[in-house]
Structure formats: C-alpha cells, structure tokens
Design a protein around this motif. Structure first.
Motif, PDB file in Angstrom:
ATOM      1  N   THR A   1     -59.612 -48.819 -25.610  1.00 29.61           N
ATOM      2  CA  THR A   1     -59.145 -49.189 -26.944  1.00 29.61           C
ATOM      3  C   THR A   1     -58.521 -48.022 -27.704  1.00 29.61           C
ATOM      4  OG1 THR A   1     -61.292 -48.708 -27.967  1.00 29.61           O
ATOM      5  CG2 THR A   1     -60.955 -50.935 -27.125  1.00 29.61           C
ATOM      6  N   THR A   2     -58.388 -46.877 -27.053  1.00 29.08           N
ATOM      7  CA  THR A   2     -58.039 -45.650 -27.766  1.00 29.08           C
ATOM      8  C   THR A   2     -56.741 -45.007 -27.305  1.00 29.08           C
ATOM      9  OG1 THR A   2     -60.382 -45.195 -28.111  1.00 29.08           O
ATOM     10  CG2 THR A   2     -58.871 -43.334 -28.359  1.00 29.08           C
ATOM     11  N   ASP A   3     -56.527 -44.889 -25.999  1.00 33.14           N
ATOM     12  CA  ASP A   3     -55.532 -43.976 -25.460  1.00 33.14           C
ATOM     13  C   ASP A   3     -54.135 -44.572 -25.346  1.00 33.14           C
ATOM     14  OD1 ASP A   3     -57.350 -41.904 -25.114  1.00 33.14           O
ATOM     15  OD2 ASP A   3     -57.950 -42.630 -23.136  1.00 33.14           O
ATOM     16  N   GLU A   4     -53.141 -43.710 -25.588  1.00 32.50           N
ATOM     17  CA  GLU A   4     -51.773 -43.996 -25.190  1.00 32.50           C
ATOM     18  C   GLU A   4     -51.708 -43.933 -23.658  1.00 32.50           C
ATOM     19  OE1 GLU A   4     -49.265 -44.696 -27.195  1.00 32.50           O
ATOM     20  OE2 GLU A   4     -50.162 -44.236 -29.154  1.00 32.50           O
ATOM     21  N   ALA A   5     -50.634 -44.463 -23.105  1.00 33.36           N
ATOM     22  CA  ALA A   5     -50.516 -44.544 -21.651  1.00 33.36           C
ATOM     23  C   ALA A   5     -50.624 -43.173 -20.987  1.00 33.36           C
ATOM     24  CB  ALA A   5     -49.196 -45.212 -21.274  1.00 33.36           C
TER      25      ALA A   5
ATOM     26  N   PHE B   1     -56.077 -39.420 -16.933  1.00 33.65           N
ATOM     27  CA  PHE B   1     -57.481 -39.628 -16.573  1.00 33.65           C
ATOM     28  C   PHE B   1     -57.560 -40.347 -15.227  1.00 33.65           C
ATOM     29  CE2 PHE B   1     -61.339 -42.130 -16.423  1.00 33.65           C
ATOM     30  CZ  PHE B   1     -62.317 -41.364 -17.039  1.00 33.65           C
ATOM     31  N   GLN B   2     -56.770 -41.389 -15.062  1.00 30.37           N
ATOM     32  CA  GLN B   2     -56.807 -42.161 -13.815  1.00 30.37           C
ATOM     33  C   GLN B   2     -56.391 -41.307 -12.615  1.00 30.37           C
ATOM     34  OE1 GLN B   2     -54.226 -45.335 -15.211  1.00 30.37           O
ATOM     35  NE2 GLN B   2     -55.957 -46.727 -15.472  1.00 30.37           N
ATOM     36  N   ARG B   3     -55.409 -40.447 -12.807  1.00 33.65           N
ATOM     37  CA  ARG B   3     -54.998 -39.567 -11.710  1.00 33.65           C
ATOM     38  C   ARG B   3     -56.083 -38.548 -11.394  1.00 33.65           C
ATOM     39  NH1 ARG B   3     -50.048 -39.736 -14.573  1.00 33.65           N
ATOM     40  NH2 ARG B   3     -50.517 -37.726 -15.547  1.00 33.65           N
ATOM     41  N   ARG B   4     -56.674 -37.988 -12.437  1.00 38.31           N
ATOM     42  CA  ARG B   4     -57.684 -36.945 -12.225  1.00 38.31           C
ATOM     43  C   ARG B   4     -58.851 -37.467 -11.400  1.00 38.31           C
ATOM     44  NH1 ARG B   4     -61.237 -33.869 -16.961  1.00 38.31           N
ATOM     45  NH2 ARG B   4     -62.582 -32.701 -15.526  1.00 38.31           N
ATOM     46  N   PHE B   5     -59.303 -38.680 -11.702  1.00 38.64           N
ATOM     47  CA  PHE B   5     -60.478 -39.223 -11.013  1.00 38.64           C
ATOM     48  C   PHE B   5     -60.101 -40.182  -9.886  1.00 38.64           C
ATOM     49  CE2 PHE B   5     -62.158 -37.944 -15.173  1.00 38.64           C
ATOM     50  CZ  PHE B   5     -63.242 -37.190 -14.773  1.00 38.64           C
ATOM     51  N   GLU B   6     -58.805 -40.287  -9.587  1.00 38.51           N
ATOM     52  CA  GLU B   6     -58.309 -41.151  -8.514  1.00 38.51           C
ATOM     53  C   GLU B   6     -58.852 -42.570  -8.673  1.00 38.51           C
ATOM     54  OE1 GLU B   6     -59.251 -39.205  -4.835  1.00 38.51           O
ATOM     55  OE2 GLU B   6     -57.813 -37.596  -5.166  1.00 38.51           O
ATOM     56  N   VAL B   7     -58.669 -43.087  -9.866  1.00 34.23           N
ATOM     57  CA  VAL B   7     -59.194 -44.414 -10.205  1.00 34.23           C
ATOM     58  C   VAL B   7     -58.371 -45.484  -9.487  1.00 34.23           C
ATOM     59  CG1 VAL B   7     -59.589 -46.050 -12.085  1.00 34.23           C
ATOM     60  CG2 VAL B   7     -60.008 -43.607 -12.442  1.00 34.23           C
ATOM     61  N   PRO B   8     -59.005 -46.333  -8.666  1.00 36.47           N
ATOM     62  CA  PRO B   8     -58.250 -47.323  -7.903  1.00 36.47           C
ATOM     63  C   PRO B   8     -58.125 -48.669  -8.612  1.00 36.47           C
ATOM     64  CG  PRO B   8     -60.504 -47.294  -7.114  1.00 36.47           C
ATOM     65  CD  PRO B   8     -60.421 -46.265  -8.235  1.00 36.47           C
ATOM     66  N   TYR B   9     -58.811 -48.839  -9.741  1.00 32.32           N
ATOM     67  CA  TYR B   9     -58.831 -50.135 -10.414  1.00 32.32           C
ATOM     68  C   TYR B   9     -58.027 -50.072 -11.722  1.00 32.32           C
ATOM     69  CZ  TYR B   9     -62.639 -47.587 -12.732  1.00 32.32           C
ATOM     70  OH  TYR B   9     -63.391 -46.636 -13.383  1.00 32.32           O
ATOM     71  N   PRO B  10     -57.594 -51.213 -12.221  1.00 36.59           N
ATOM     72  CA  PRO B  10     -56.787 -51.221 -13.446  1.00 36.59           C
ATOM     73  C   PRO B  10     -57.637 -51.052 -14.690  1.00 36.59           C
ATOM     74  CG  PRO B  10     -57.149 -53.462 -12.706  1.00 36.59           C
ATOM     75  CD  PRO B  10     -57.751 -52.565 -11.646  1.00 36.59           C
ATOM     76  N   SER B  11     -56.987 -50.660 -15.763  1.00 32.50           N
ATOM     77  CA  SER B  11     -57.603 -50.625 -17.086  1.00 32.50           C
ATOM     78  C   SER B  11     -56.661 -51.296 -18.069  1.00 32.50           C
ATOM     79  CB  SER B  11     -57.880 -49.191 -17.548  1.00 32.50           C
ATOM     80  OG  SER B  11     -59.023 -48.663 -16.919  1.00 32.50           O
ATOM     81  N   ILE B  12     -57.212 -52.191 -18.865  1.00 33.71           N
ATOM     82  CA  ILE B  12     -56.409 -52.873 -19.877  1.00 33.71           C
ATOM     83  C   ILE B  12     -56.193 -51.942 -21.067  1.00 33.71           C
ATOM     84  CG2 ILE B  12     -56.430 -54.746 -21.565  1.00 33.71           C
ATOM     85  CD1 ILE B  12     -57.847 -56.481 -19.539  1.00 33.71           C
ATOM     86  N   ASP B  13     -54.940 -51.870 -21.518  1.00 37.23           N
ATOM     87  CA  ASP B  13     -54.597 -51.149 -22.739  1.00 37.23           C
ATOM     88  C   ASP B  13     -54.967 -52.065 -23.907  1.00 37.23           C
ATOM     89  OD1 ASP B  13     -53.451 -49.948 -24.924  1.00 37.23           O
ATOM     90  OD2 ASP B  13     -51.455 -49.709 -24.029  1.00 37.23           O
ATOM     91  N   ASP B  14     -56.079 -51.733 -24.574  1.00 40.94           N
ATOM     92  CA  ASP B  14     -56.629 -52.624 -25.603  1.00 40.94           C
ATOM     93  C   ASP B  14     -56.674 -51.938 -26.957  1.00 40.94           C
ATOM     94  OD1 ASP B  14     -57.792 -55.041 -26.548  1.00 40.94           O
ATOM     95  OD2 ASP B  14     -59.785 -54.154 -26.404  1.00 40.94           O
ATOM     96  N   ARG B  15     -55.608 -51.229 -27.301  1.00 43.16           N
ATOM     97  CA  ARG B  15     -55.599 -50.564 -28.608  1.00 43.16           C
ATOM     98  C   ARG B  15     -55.627 -51.563 -29.765  1.00 43.16           C
ATOM     99  NH1 ARG B  15     -50.552 -46.870 -27.689  1.00 43.16           N
ATOM    100  NH2 ARG B  15     -50.260 -48.386 -26.008  1.00 43.16           N
ATOM    101  N   SER B  16     -55.289 -52.800 -29.495  1.00 46.66           N
ATOM    102  CA  SER B  16     -55.403 -53.836 -30.522  1.00 46.66           C
ATOM    103  C   SER B  16     -56.853 -54.252 -30.746  1.00 46.66           C
ATOM    104  CB  SER B  16     -54.593 -55.072 -30.109  1.00 46.66           C
ATOM    105  OG  SER B  16     -55.179 -55.695 -28.969  1.00 46.66           O
ATOM    106  N   GLY B  17     -57.725 -53.988 -29.764  1.00 45.53           N
ATOM    107  CA  GLY B  17     -59.127 -54.359 -29.870  1.00 45.53           C
ATOM    108  C   GLY B  17     -59.415 -55.811 -29.538  1.00 45.53           C
ATOM    109  N   GLU B  18     -58.413 -56.572 -29.127  1.00 42.75           N
ATOM    110  CA  GLU B  18     -58.603 -57.995 -28.890  1.00 42.75           C
ATOM    111  C   GLU B  18     -59.492 -58.266 -27.679  1.00 42.75           C
ATOM    112  OE1 GLU B  18     -54.786 -59.759 -28.561  1.00 42.75           O
ATOM    113  OE2 GLU B  18     -54.185 -59.275 -30.632  1.00 42.75           O
TER     114      GLU B  18
END
Length: 210
Positions: free
Chosen positions: A129-133, A139-156
């Motif tokens: 709910t916080t970060d710009e792309a 963060f995703q590159r640093r930890f080699e995250v294989p799953y998606p994250s929803i951009d929820d800056r709207s909080g919906e």
C-alpha cells in the motif's frame, strides 16, 4: 603544572557521562517505540483483543470460516491479479513495503514457501500500500521474489481484508484455504516455521476430507 583533579570534580564528570549515556539510550528507545507505533505495532485489532505487529497468530476451523475472499488488482509489472482464478489452491497473502524491517526479515521465508510449495498448490501474493513501482521492484529483485505483489496505494485491496487484518499492521499474513476463505492470520512478522505449519495444516484438510 596543574595538580591532580580533585575527587569531587572527577565524580561530577563521571556522573555527567553516565547521564549522557542514559539520555542516548532513552532517545534510542523512544525512537524504536515511535517506529513500532508508525507500523501499527500498538494498534488493537478490533473485537479480537490482539495487538498488531507482535506476531499474534489466529486460526479458524473449517466450520468457523467466513465468506470467500476475492482480491483483484494490478501487480508492479502491470499484470492483472485476480485470486478467484486461484480457487483450489492455498493462498498466502502478505502485506509489506520496501522500507519495512520485519518485511525484509520475513521475505526469504516467503520466497522459500513460494518456490518449495508451488507443486503442492500453494500460491503467495504480496499487497503493498506504500511503494512506487521502483522501490517495490528493487525489493523484489533483491530477494528474488517469484510471486506477484498488488500495487495497492489506493488501499482498496487491504480494505477488503479489514475485518481480518488491521489496516495499520505491516507486515501481516493471511492464509486462505482452497475455497478462498480465511483460515489463519499472523499480525506482525511471520516466522518461517509458523508459516509452514499454518500452510501444512490447511493442506492437510483436503487429505483428511479425502
């Protein structure tokens, strides 16, 4: 030549140094407390009596679970996400943001879960709910995250979980059963062993039914 420093003066200087050290320690403690408060660590969960951010765990038996939770949004690569397409899998939802220290601490365990348990029908989805792309993708590159994250800056998206996860608590983790109902919740950092046990318990429900 100056003579030896009188004892009362030496004691005064030592007392001054001790007072300074105590002041520094107090400032550090207050700073940590402020950080915890900003992350929701002192916010009560409405109606549950838990304190957010302390790693509290709650589980629901199959007969006690509420309605199906469906989350939709767009990930940081611009791809649509709809958890209704994942019915039949166990879904782990995790709220996070890049500058969150406990989020960084638990990231390797979430990555391992996503990689190691995919063949068992386990999916992981981040909610940010916080970060710009740029910050989120770093963060995703640093930890080699294989799953998606929803951009929820709207909080919906997080608002859809408002009865289960306090909006101020980051990180928080929710485990959905194969029908998409909330089976477990961790408010605060999810220890790897705890997360694995919660997921295993939900996976075992189908085996027991079979």
């Amino acid at each position: 030549m100056a003579g030896p420093t009188p004892a009362p003066r030496r004691r005064a200087r030592r007392a001054g140094r001790r007072a300074l050290a105590a002041g520094v320690a107090l400032s550090a403690t207050l700073g940590l407390a402020a950080c915890a408060q900003d992350s929701g660590a002192t916010t009560d969960v409405v109606g549950q009596g838990y304190v957010s951010g302390d790693g509290s765990v709650r589980t629901w038996d199959a007969g006690e679970r509420g309605d199906v939770v469906t989350l939709t949004g767009t990930d940081y690569e611009g791809e649509p996400v709809d958890t209704s397409a994942w019915v039949g899998d166990v879904v782990v939802l995790n709220t996070w943001y890049a500058a969150c220290a406990p989020c960084r601490a638990e990231a390797p365990d979430l990555v391992a879960l996503a990689n190691d348990r995919a063949d068992d029908g386990v999916r992981v989805l981040g909610i940010n709910t916080t970060d710009e792309a740029g910050a989120a993708q770093a963060f995703q590159r640093r930890f080699e995250v294989p799953y998606p994250s929803i951009d929820d800056r709207s909080g919906e998206v997080v608002a859809a979980l408002s009865g289960t996860v306090p909006l101020q608590a980051v990180p928080s983790t929710v485990v959905l059963d194969r029908e998409g109902r909330v089976a477990a919740r961790v408010i605060g950092l999810a220890e790897g062993s705890t997360l694995t046990a919660l997921v295993d318990d939900v996976l075992a429900e189908d085996e027991a039914d079979g």
